[in-house]
Design a protein around this motif. Sequence first.
Motif, PDB file in Angstrom:
ATOM      1  N   ASP A   1       0.857  -1.179   0.000  1.00 52.82           N
ATOM      2  CA  ASP A   1       0.000   0.000   0.000  1.00 52.82           C
ATOM      3  C   ASP A   1       0.898   1.236   0.000  1.00 52.82           C
ATOM      4  O   ASP A   1       1.675   1.422   0.931  1.00 52.82           O
ATOM      5  N   PRO A   2       0.792   2.071  -1.029  1.00 54.43           N
ATOM      6  CA  PRO A   2       1.664   3.249  -1.088  1.00 54.43           C
ATOM      7  C   PRO A   2       1.391   4.264   0.031  1.00 54.43           C
ATOM      8  O   PRO A   2       2.233   5.100   0.327  1.00 54.43           O
ATOM      9  N   THR A   3       0.235   4.161   0.689  1.00 54.33           N
ATOM     10  CA  THR A   3      -0.107   5.119   1.742  1.00 54.33           C
ATOM     11  C   THR A   3       0.319   4.658   3.129  1.00 54.33           C
ATOM     12  O   THR A   3       0.255   5.430   4.076  1.00 54.33           O
ATOM     13  N   HIS A   4       0.722   3.383   3.263  1.00 59.06           N
ATOM     14  CA  HIS A   4       1.062   2.856   4.586  1.00 59.06           C
ATOM     15  C   HIS A   4       2.042   1.705   4.421  1.00 59.06           C
ATOM     16  O   HIS A   4       1.715   0.691   3.805  1.00 59.06           O
ATOM     17  N   ARG A   5       3.234   1.843   5.016  1.00 53.77           N
ATOM     18  CA  ARG A   5       4.289   0.845   4.800  1.00 53.77           C
ATOM     19  C   ARG A   5       3.950  -0.564   5.270  1.00 53.77           C
ATOM     20  O   ARG A   5       4.467  -1.532   4.746  1.00 53.77           O
ATOM     21  N   GLN A   6       3.091  -0.689   6.279  1.00 55.01           N
ATOM     22  CA  GLN A   6       2.820  -2.015   6.825  1.00 55.01           C
ATOM     23  C   GLN A   6       1.548  -2.647   6.284  1.00 55.01           C
ATOM     24  O   GLN A   6       1.166  -3.720   6.730  1.00 55.01           O
ATOM     25  N   LYS A   7       0.899  -2.011   5.324  1.00 58.43           N
ATOM     26  CA  LYS A   7      -0.333  -2.546   4.758  1.00 58.43           C
ATOM     27  C   LYS A   7      -0.101  -3.026   3.329  1.00 58.43           C
ATOM     28  O   LYS A   7       0.826  -2.581   2.666  1.00 58.43           O
ATOM     29  N   VAL A   8      -0.980  -3.916   2.895  1.00 61.32           N
ATOM     30  CA  VAL A   8      -0.988  -4.329   1.490  1.00 61.32           C
ATOM     31  C   VAL A   8      -2.369  -4.046   0.910  1.00 61.32           C
ATOM     32  O   VAL A   8      -3.356  -3.960   1.646  1.00 61.32           O
ATOM     33  N   VAL A   9      -2.402  -3.904  -0.385  1.00 59.25           N
ATOM     34  CA  VAL A   9      -3.649  -3.693  -1.110  1.00 59.25           C
ATOM     35  C   VAL A   9      -3.902  -4.951  -1.929  1.00 59.25           C
ATOM     36  O   VAL A   9      -3.007  -5.436  -2.629  1.00 59.25           O
ATOM     37  N   TYR A  10      -5.110  -5.478  -1.823  1.00 54.02           N
ATOM     38  CA  TYR A  10      -5.513  -6.626  -2.621  1.00 54.02           C
ATOM     39  C   TYR A  10      -6.317  -6.112  -3.811  1.00 54.02           C
ATOM     40  O   TYR A  10      -7.133  -5.204  -3.667  1.00 54.02           O
ATOM     41  N   SER A  11      -6.064  -6.701  -4.962  1.00 56.38           N
ATOM     42  CA  SER A  11      -6.776  -6.316  -6.179  1.00 56.38           C
ATOM     43  C   SER A  11      -7.281  -7.559  -6.886  1.00 56.38           C
ATOM     44  O   SER A  11      -6.635  -8.614  -6.850  1.00 56.38           O
ATOM     45  N   LEU A  12      -8.426  -7.417  -7.527  1.00 53.24           N
ATOM     46  CA  LEU A  12      -8.937  -8.500  -8.365  1.00 53.24           C
ATOM     47  C   LEU A  12      -8.104  -8.555  -9.633  1.00 53.24           C
ATOM     48  O   LEU A  12      -7.687  -7.525 -10.166  1.00 53.24           O
ATOM     49  N   THR A  13      -7.866  -9.753 -10.118  1.00 58.11           N
ATOM     50  CA  THR A  13      -7.178  -9.927 -11.396  1.00 58.11           C
ATOM     51  C   THR A  13      -8.235 -10.128 -12.484  1.00 58.11           C
ATOM     52  O   THR A  13      -9.431 -10.267 -12.186  1.00 58.11           O
ATOM     53  N   GLU A  14      -7.802 -10.179 -13.722  1.00 56.47           N
ATOM     54  CA  GLU A  14      -8.747 -10.363 -14.826  1.00 56.47           C
ATOM     55  C   GLU A  14      -9.602 -11.625 -14.669  1.00 56.47           C
ATOM     56  O   GLU A  14     -10.812 -11.568 -14.878  1.00 56.47           O
ATOM     57  N   PRO A  15      -9.020 -12.782 -14.288  1.00 54.72           N
ATOM     58  CA  PRO A  15      -9.893 -13.952 -14.106  1.00 54.72           C
ATOM     59  C   PRO A  15     -10.984 -13.736 -13.055  1.00 54.72           C
ATOM     60  O   PRO A  15     -12.116 -14.195 -13.231  1.00 54.72           O
ATOM     61  N   ALA A  16     -10.690 -13.026 -11.971  1.00 52.97           N
ATOM     62  CA  ALA A  16     -11.708 -12.754 -10.953  1.00 52.97           C
ATOM     63  C   ALA A  16     -12.749 -11.775 -11.481  1.00 52.97           C
ATOM     64  O   ALA A  16     -13.947 -11.940 -11.234  1.00 52.97           O
ATOM     65  N   ILE A  17     -12.314 -10.776 -12.228  1.00 53.71           N
ATOM     66  CA  ILE A  17     -13.251  -9.803 -12.801  1.00 53.71           C
ATOM     67  C   ILE A  17     -14.228 -10.515 -13.739  1.00 53.71           C
ATOM     68  O   ILE A  17     -15.416 -10.190 -13.777  1.00 53.71           O
ATOM     69  N   GLN A  18     -13.748 -11.521 -14.435  1.00 52.60           N
ATOM     70  CA  GLN A  18     -14.617 -12.274 -15.347  1.00 52.60           C
ATOM     71  C   GLN A  18     -15.623 -13.157 -14.614  1.00 52.60           C
ATOM     72  O   GLN A  18     -16.463 -13.791 -15.249  1.00 52.60           O
ATOM     73  N   LEU A  19     -15.594 -13.156 -13.285  1.00 48.69           N
ATOM     74  CA  LEU A  19     -16.614 -13.856 -12.492  1.00 48.69           C
ATOM     75  C   LEU A  19     -17.896 -13.032 -12.344  1.00 48.69           C
ATOM     76  O   LEU A  19     -18.881 -13.537 -11.802  1.00 48.69           O
ATOM     77  N   VAL A  20     -17.919 -11.785 -12.812  1.00 48.91           N
ATOM     78  CA  VAL A  20     -19.121 -10.947 -12.673  1.00 48.91           C
ATOM     79  C   VAL A  20     -20.367 -11.673 -13.181  1.00 48.91           C
ATOM     80  O   VAL A  20     -21.370 -11.753 -12.464  1.00 48.91           O
ATOM     81  N   PRO A  21     -20.370 -12.239 -14.403  1.00 49.26           N
ATOM     82  CA  PRO A  21     -21.582 -12.942 -14.853  1.00 49.26           C
ATOM     83  C   PRO A  21     -21.938 -14.141 -13.961  1.00 49.26           C
ATOM     84  O   PRO A  21     -23.116 -14.407 -13.724  1.00 49.26           O
ATOM     85  N   VAL A  22     -20.941 -14.845 -13.463  1.00 49.81           N
ATOM     86  CA  VAL A  22     -21.182 -15.990 -12.582  1.00 49.81           C
ATOM     87  C   VAL A  22     -21.862 -15.517 -11.301  1.00 49.81           C
ATOM     88  O   VAL A  22     -22.865 -16.101 -10.865  1.00 49.81           O
TER      89      VAL A  22
END
Length: 163
Positions: A71-92
């Motif tokens: 996480d660029p705003t906090h050294r001890q945190k991480v940011v989780y992001s969806l990848t393209e395969p997860a984004i393609q779960l929208v219809p599911v």
Amino acid sequence: MAERRSGCPINLAVEVLGDRWSLVIVRDMMFGNRRHFRELLTGSQEGIASNILADRLHRLVAHGLVSRSPDPTHRQKVVYSLTEPAIQLVPVLAHLGAWGRRHLPVSRELAVRAELLERGGPELWDRFMDELREQHLGVPRPPGAGSVFAELRAAYEAELARD
């Protein structure tokens, strides 16, 4: 990664997504824009335990459905992001929500987004996936595209206000 039982596409998808929590985490990242561990932990209405959340996030990263970055705003945190395969779960998830609305005792305020997704169909799903690609992958949306996320949130908040 564990050895697969068969090459059946349904079996393989269930091996990745078929536990109690994985799709709920993807749902919360997708529809709640929860990107940090603490947001996922405290924002889940289902009450996921922290050790289970950590395990499922690790598995989702290992399967390539979620990425993890500092996480660029906090050294001890991480940011989780969806990848393209997860984004393609929208219809599911849209179909799963529609099925749940028809066959299970859902609450109105939590079912309203599923109803909008079902009504909007593939055109809305495509717009939502474009918006998720922008939020999670940094891919710009087509100019003038309205926010599906804002539409879904407004419908949910309107239902909450109605009660």
